[in-house]
Motif scaffolding. Structure first.
Motif: not given
Length: 125
Positions: A26-30
């Motif tokens: 999720v952090g990488e996607s953000k």
């Protein structure tokens, strides 16, 4: 009980690792989304800079054209004034020419009359 605790601990660790992996994705996607937005905004800023430069160049050219148009109008006004003066001089010269022609015609008529009188006087004698 110890085996149950170790099994619970293993399950909790596994869940925690999965949660961390999900959180990491999720952090990488953000982060990817923010980088994409940053690139888009950077491109927009660059396009705006180019547009601003183009508009400034067009404004400068427009001002130069406006100045040339003003100078051309001044020259046109001067030429109109000169033309008016030349027309006035032409009218005056035409008047002088008409007067000179009339004077010449009157003198010619008078000369013809005198010539006729002299001829008649000579015939009488």
């Amino acid at each position: 009980a110890k085996a149950d605790l170790e099994a619970d601990l293993f399950r909790l660790r596994t869940k925690l690792q999965r949660a961390l992996k999900v959180e990491e994705r999720v952090g990488e996607s953000k982060e990817d989304a923010l980088e994409s937005k940053y690139r888009s905004l950077s491109e927009l800023v660059e396009r705006l800079r180019h547009s601003k430069a183009d508009l400034e160049a067009k404004l400068s050219a427009s001002k130069a054209l406006e100045a040339r148009a003003f100078e051309a109008q001044k020259e046109t006004d001067k030429l109109k004034f000169d033309l008016l003066q030349l027309r006035q001089k032409l009218v005056a010269k035409q008047g002088q020419l008409e007067l000179a022609n009339k004077t010449f015609h009157d003198a010619l008529t008078e000369s013809s009359k005198r010539e006729e009188e002299v001829r008649l006087n000579l015939q009488r004698k």
